[in-house]
Motif scaffolding. Structure first.
Motif, PDB file in Angstrom:
ATOM      1  N   ASP A   1     -51.926 -85.129  -5.206  1.00 36.75           N
ATOM      2  CA  ASP A   1     -51.322 -86.118  -4.311  1.00 36.75           C
ATOM      3  C   ASP A   1     -50.122 -85.567  -3.556  1.00 36.75           C
ATOM      4  O   ASP A   1     -49.751 -86.103  -2.514  1.00 36.75           O
ATOM      5  CB  ASP A   1     -50.897 -87.364  -5.089  1.00 36.75           C
ATOM      6  CG  ASP A   1     -52.075 -88.243  -5.474  1.00 36.75           C
ATOM      7  OD1 ASP A   1     -53.181 -88.016  -4.951  1.00 36.75           O
ATOM      8  OD2 ASP A   1     -51.880 -89.157  -6.305  1.00 36.75           O
TER       9      ASP A   1
ATOM     10  N   LYS B   1     -51.007 -84.764  -0.066  1.00 35.84           N
ATOM     11  CA  LYS B   1     -51.399 -85.854   0.823  1.00 35.84           C
ATOM     12  C   LYS B   1     -50.207 -86.339   1.632  1.00 35.84           C
ATOM     13  O   LYS B   1     -49.054 -86.150   1.244  1.00 35.84           O
ATOM     14  CB  LYS B   1     -51.943 -87.037   0.020  1.00 35.84           C
ATOM     15  CG  LYS B   1     -53.244 -86.789  -0.664  1.00 35.84           C
ATOM     16  CD  LYS B   1     -53.678 -88.029  -1.401  1.00 35.84           C
ATOM     17  CE  LYS B   1     -54.987 -87.816  -2.135  1.00 35.84           C
ATOM     18  NZ  LYS B   1     -55.369 -89.002  -2.902  1.00 35.84           N
TER      19      LYS B   1
ATOM     20  N   GLU C   1     -47.961 -91.594   3.548  1.00 33.51           N
ATOM     21  CA  GLU C   1     -48.474 -92.914   3.894  1.00 33.51           C
ATOM     22  C   GLU C   1     -49.725 -93.276   3.099  1.00 33.51           C
ATOM     23  O   GLU C   1     -50.098 -94.440   3.011  1.00 33.51           O
ATOM     24  CB  GLU C   1     -48.748 -93.021   5.394  1.00 33.51           C
ATOM     25  CG  GLU C   1     -49.880 -92.144   5.890  1.00 33.51           C
ATOM     26  CD  GLU C   1     -50.073 -92.234   7.394  1.00 33.51           C
ATOM     27  OE1 GLU C   1     -50.049 -93.354   7.918  1.00 33.51           O
ATOM     28  OE2 GLU C   1     -50.241 -91.182   8.014  1.00 33.51           O
ATOM     29  N   LEU C   2     -50.365 -92.287   2.500  1.00 32.49           N
ATOM     30  CA  LEU C   2     -51.564 -92.540   1.698  1.00 32.49           C
ATOM     31  C   LEU C   2     -51.251 -92.836   0.233  1.00 32.49           C
ATOM     32  O   LEU C   2     -52.137 -93.250  -0.514  1.00 32.49           O
ATOM     33  CB  LEU C   2     -52.509 -91.338   1.778  1.00 32.49           C
ATOM     34  CG  LEU C   2     -53.054 -91.001   3.165  1.00 32.49           C
ATOM     35  CD1 LEU C   2     -53.909 -89.738   3.111  1.00 32.49           C
ATOM     36  CD2 LEU C   2     -53.849 -92.162   3.722  1.00 32.49           C
TER      37      LEU C   2
END
Length: 113
Positions: free
Chosen positions: A40, A43, A46-47
């Motif tokens: 993560d 990423k 915002e995700l």
């Protein structure tokens, strides 16, 4: 030397936190949380889910405490959840900075021009 290694391996396998117990396999499975959290970090913020990341922070903090007070102490579980806590706190601060901070990304998204 070989006899020493073999006797140490036998002692580890037969120990209360060895691979014949849930004190071993539970933490091994929980390393998946750490790997997912590390994935993560690549990423976009915002995700990320703020609720899930916060829940993982609380979960790991509670299980670090459990790993410390359970007898025998489970150092593998403690290390796993300390690592997960670090990764999740990093992701949480990325989420918070993106959504509530004064970063250029937020200003760019809020500016309708």
């Amino acid at each position: 030397m070989a006899a020493t290694f073999a006797s140490r391996m036998r002692a580890f396998i037969d120990s209360p936190t060895g691979p014949r117990t849930t004190h071993f396999w539970g933490p091994v499975a929980n390393w998946g949380f750490v790997l997912a959290g590390m994935a993560d970090t690549k990423k976009s913020p915002e995700l990320l889910s703020g609720n899930m990341t916060s829940a993982m922070c609380v979960y790991s903090a509670l299980f670090m405490r459990f790993a410390w007070v359970v007898q025998p102490r489970n150092y593998l579980l403690l290390a796993c959840h300390a690592s997960n806590e670090s990764v999740q706190l990093y992701n949480l601060q990325r989420f918070l900075r993106f959504h509530y901070g004064d970063s250029p990304t937020v200003a760019k998204l809020q500016d309708p021009k």
